[in-house]
Design an enzyme around this catalytic site. Sequence first.
Site, PDB file in Angstrom:
ATOM      1  N   SER A  35     -51.065  39.481 -23.466  1.00  0.00           N
ATOM      2  CA  SER A  35     -51.356  38.844 -24.755  1.00  0.00           C
ATOM      3  C   SER A  35     -51.958  37.467 -24.509  1.00  0.00           C
ATOM      4  O   SER A  35     -51.449  36.707 -23.686  1.00  0.00           O
ATOM      5  CB  SER A  35     -50.073  38.628 -25.561  1.00  0.00           C
ATOM      6  OG  SER A  35     -49.351  39.805 -25.683  1.00  0.00           O
ATOM      7  N   HIS A  66     -53.399  45.269 -27.131  1.00  0.00           N
ATOM      8  CA  HIS A  66     -53.423  45.866 -25.786  1.00  0.00           C
ATOM      9  C   HIS A  66     -54.238  47.155 -25.896  1.00  0.00           C
ATOM     10  O   HIS A  66     -53.713  48.193 -26.290  1.00  0.00           O
ATOM     11  CB  HIS A  66     -52.005  46.188 -25.306  1.00  0.00           C
ATOM     12  CG  HIS A  66     -51.200  44.978 -24.957  1.00  0.00           C
ATOM     13  ND1 HIS A  66     -51.018  44.559 -23.659  1.00  0.00           N
ATOM     14  CD2 HIS A  66     -50.548  44.084 -25.722  1.00  0.00           C
ATOM     15  CE1 HIS A  66     -50.281  43.461 -23.648  1.00  0.00           C
ATOM     16  NE2 HIS A  66     -49.986  43.151 -24.893  1.00  0.00           N
ATOM     17  N   HIS A  88     -45.268  48.336 -21.786  1.00  0.00           N
ATOM     18  CA  HIS A  88     -44.054  47.534 -21.593  1.00  0.00           C
ATOM     19  C   HIS A  88     -42.814  48.424 -21.564  1.00  0.00           C
ATOM     20  O   HIS A  88     -42.800  49.513 -22.137  1.00  0.00           O
ATOM     21  CB  HIS A  88     -43.893  46.523 -22.740  1.00  0.00           C
ATOM     22  CG  HIS A  88     -45.006  45.536 -22.845  1.00  0.00           C
ATOM     23  ND1 HIS A  88     -46.193  45.827 -23.467  1.00  0.00           N
ATOM     24  CD2 HIS A  88     -45.116  44.266 -22.384  1.00  0.00           C
ATOM     25  CE1 HIS A  88     -46.988  44.770 -23.397  1.00  0.00           C
ATOM     26  NE2 HIS A  88     -46.363  43.813 -22.741  1.00  0.00           N
ATOM     27  N   TYR A  90     -40.133  47.827 -23.216  1.00  0.00           N
ATOM     28  CA  TYR A  90     -39.567  47.949 -24.579  1.00  0.00           C
ATOM     29  C   TYR A  90     -40.245  49.031 -25.410  1.00  0.00           C
ATOM     30  O   TYR A  90     -39.747  49.421 -26.457  1.00  0.00           O
ATOM     31  CB  TYR A  90     -39.585  46.598 -25.319  1.00  0.00           C
ATOM     32  CG  TYR A  90     -40.959  45.978 -25.533  1.00  0.00           C
ATOM     33  CD1 TYR A  90     -41.865  46.496 -26.444  1.00  0.00           C
ATOM     34  CD2 TYR A  90     -41.342  44.855 -24.798  1.00  0.00           C
ATOM     35  CE1 TYR A  90     -43.112  45.925 -26.636  1.00  0.00           C
ATOM     36  CE2 TYR A  90     -42.584  44.276 -24.975  1.00  0.00           C
ATOM     37  CZ  TYR A  90     -43.469  44.813 -25.894  1.00  0.00           C
ATOM     38  OH  TYR A  90     -44.702  44.259 -26.064  1.00  0.00           O
ATOM     39  N   GLU A  91     -41.396  49.524 -24.937  1.00  0.00           N
ATOM     40  CA  GLU A  91     -42.050  50.628 -25.651  1.00  0.00           C
ATOM     41  C   GLU A  91     -41.405  51.965 -25.282  1.00  0.00           C
ATOM     42  O   GLU A  91     -41.768  53.001 -25.840  1.00  0.00           O
ATOM     43  CB  GLU A  91     -43.537  50.677 -25.295  1.00  0.00           C
ATOM     44  CG  GLU A  91     -44.327  49.488 -25.805  1.00  0.00           C
ATOM     45  CD  GLU A  91     -45.732  49.451 -25.233  1.00  0.00           C
ATOM     46  OE1 GLU A  91     -46.583  50.202 -25.721  1.00  0.00           O
ATOM     47  OE2 GLU A  91     -45.967  48.682 -24.271  1.00  0.00           O
ATOM     48  N   ALA A 118     -47.956  36.368 -21.903  1.00  0.00           N
ATOM     49  CA  ALA A 118     -47.564  35.309 -22.847  1.00  0.00           C
ATOM     50  C   ALA A 118     -46.065  35.117 -22.682  1.00  0.00           C
ATOM     51  O   ALA A 118     -45.337  36.082 -22.417  1.00  0.00           O
ATOM     52  CB  ALA A 118     -47.876  35.753 -24.270  1.00  0.00           C
ATOM     53  N   MET A 215     -41.522  39.426 -21.346  1.00  0.00           N
ATOM     54  CA  MET A 215     -41.083  40.830 -21.301  1.00  0.00           C
ATOM     55  C   MET A 215     -41.975  41.693 -20.408  1.00  0.00           C
ATOM     56  O   MET A 215     -42.105  42.897 -20.644  1.00  0.00           O
ATOM     57  CB  MET A 215     -41.067  41.403 -22.724  1.00  0.00           C
ATOM     58  CG  MET A 215     -40.241  40.606 -23.711  1.00  0.00           C
ATOM     59  SD  MET A 215     -40.417  41.229 -25.387  1.00  0.00           S
ATOM     60  CE  MET A 215     -39.650  39.887 -26.331  1.00  0.00           C
ATOM     61  N   SER A 216     -42.617  41.077 -19.415  1.00  0.00           N
ATOM     62  CA  SER A 216     -43.532  41.885 -18.585  1.00  0.00           C
ATOM     63  C   SER A 216     -43.634  41.305 -17.184  1.00  0.00           C
ATOM     64  O   SER A 216     -42.782  40.542 -16.745  1.00  0.00           O
ATOM     65  CB  SER A 216     -44.920  41.915 -19.240  1.00  0.00           C
ATOM     66  OG  SER A 216     -45.528  40.630 -19.179  1.00  0.00           O
ATOM     67  N   ASN A 239     -45.000  29.666 -27.309  1.00  0.00           N
ATOM     68  CA  ASN A 239     -43.998  29.131 -28.257  1.00  0.00           C
ATOM     69  C   ASN A 239     -42.859  28.507 -27.469  1.00  0.00           C
ATOM     70  O   ASN A 239     -42.602  28.902 -26.335  1.00  0.00           O
ATOM     71  CB  ASN A 239     -43.440  30.276 -29.122  1.00  0.00           C
ATOM     72  CG  ASN A 239     -42.862  31.390 -28.269  1.00  0.00           C
ATOM     73  OD1 ASN A 239     -43.602  32.222 -27.733  1.00  0.00           O
ATOM     74  ND2 ASN A 239     -41.564  31.386 -28.097  1.00  0.00           N
ATOM     75  N   HIS A 251     -44.126  37.514 -33.504  1.00  0.00           N
ATOM     76  CA  HIS A 251     -45.190  38.060 -32.662  1.00  0.00           C
ATOM     77  C   HIS A 251     -46.540  37.519 -33.112  1.00  0.00           C
ATOM     78  O   HIS A 251     -47.418  37.267 -32.285  1.00  0.00           O
ATOM     79  CB  HIS A 251     -45.154  39.591 -32.725  1.00  0.00           C
ATOM     80  CG  HIS A 251     -46.119  40.249 -31.779  1.00  0.00           C
ATOM     81  ND1 HIS A 251     -46.109  40.014 -30.419  1.00  0.00           N
ATOM     82  CD2 HIS A 251     -47.124  41.132 -31.995  1.00  0.00           C
ATOM     83  CE1 HIS A 251     -47.065  40.720 -29.838  1.00  0.00           C
ATOM     84  NE2 HIS A 251     -47.708  41.411 -30.773  1.00  0.00           N
TER      85      HIS A 251
HETATM   86  N1  HPA Z   1     -39.529  35.367 -25.489  1.00  0.00           N
HETATM   87  C1  HPA Z   1     -39.852  36.512 -24.865  1.00  0.00           C
HETATM   88  N2  HPA Z   1     -41.108  36.929 -24.727  1.00  0.00           N
HETATM   89  C2  HPA Z   1     -42.076  36.153 -25.227  1.00  0.00           C
HETATM   90  C3  HPA Z   1     -41.818  34.957 -25.890  1.00  0.00           C
HETATM   91  C4  HPA Z   1     -40.461  34.532 -26.030  1.00  0.00           C
HETATM   92  O1  HPA Z   1     -40.125  33.476 -26.605  1.00  0.00           O
HETATM   93  N3  HPA Z   1     -43.013  34.436 -26.273  1.00  0.00           N
HETATM   94  C5  HPA Z   1     -43.972  35.291 -25.837  1.00  0.00           C
HETATM   95  N4  HPA Z   1     -43.406  36.339 -25.209  1.00  0.00           N
END
Ligand code: HPA
Length: 281
Positions: A35, A66, A88, A90-91, A118, A215-216, A239, A251
Amino acid sequence: MNPPQVRRQVNPKTAADTLRRASKLRPRLAIVLGSGFQSVAQAMTVARAVPYAKLAGFPKPTVPGHTGKAIIGTLGGTEIVVLSGRAHYYEGHSLESLTFPIRVLAEYGIENILLTNASGGINKKFEPGEFMLLTDHLNFIGDNPLRGLLAKGRERFIDLSQTYDPALNKSLQAAARKTKTKLHRGVYCALSGPSYETPAEIRALATLGADAVGMSTVPEAIVARQCDLRVAAISCITNPAAGISKTPLSHSEVLEIGEQASSQAVKLITEFSAGKMPAAH
Ligand code: HPA
């Protein structure tokens, strides 16, 4: 005792042959776009784009942003292959399946790989839109991509004391200086997601030495090391992690900040790609 039931994987040679047939180029550098890094694909001179659906064994990403294509071409005058989009955990994919493209890249002849993602900033010095070079990671997904059937010709127990390659890191830092990109250094913690973390979890991760959370990337880095690729990874801090700022995480915020930072990401990665790559191991 019965042996564990492990699904036998598709041979990575099949998809590597598809890539070789798709273009005469023989890149040694691969970049996986997460991302906020998708614009890198637009900066390439494309020879051929191969949808993941045509690559045997590739999992299909389902997350918006993606797209799922292997793009062969040049960037900064260097031959590269870009994986635009990743699957990912989580998918619902297994770590074995979502790291399969890394095995294909190794088989294709890739020697250096840059992983991008990201993440949420835990280190209070990090501002949204800035970047972090991974110096190490915490694998808190609760699983390991090397679990299960041992891939043919590979080692079972992989040393991760230097996962992220110092020579590639130097090139990335040089590229950051040239393009005036703020590139922090730090430890990335991978969690399974898809829920974002709680403030208590972020406080715990900060105590454990994490600078950013996502998460990756970590499963791919582990498999790339098993395949003896040189690995580097950069994260776009999209963030402040949960509890660090008052605003709830979303997201769309991650995508928006990623989008804003993307022109800087393109400059940084193009400069890196144009630079000299270290020799193969
Ligand atoms: N946490 C987990 N994954 C993320 C975040 C976050 O704050 N920001 C972008 N991907």
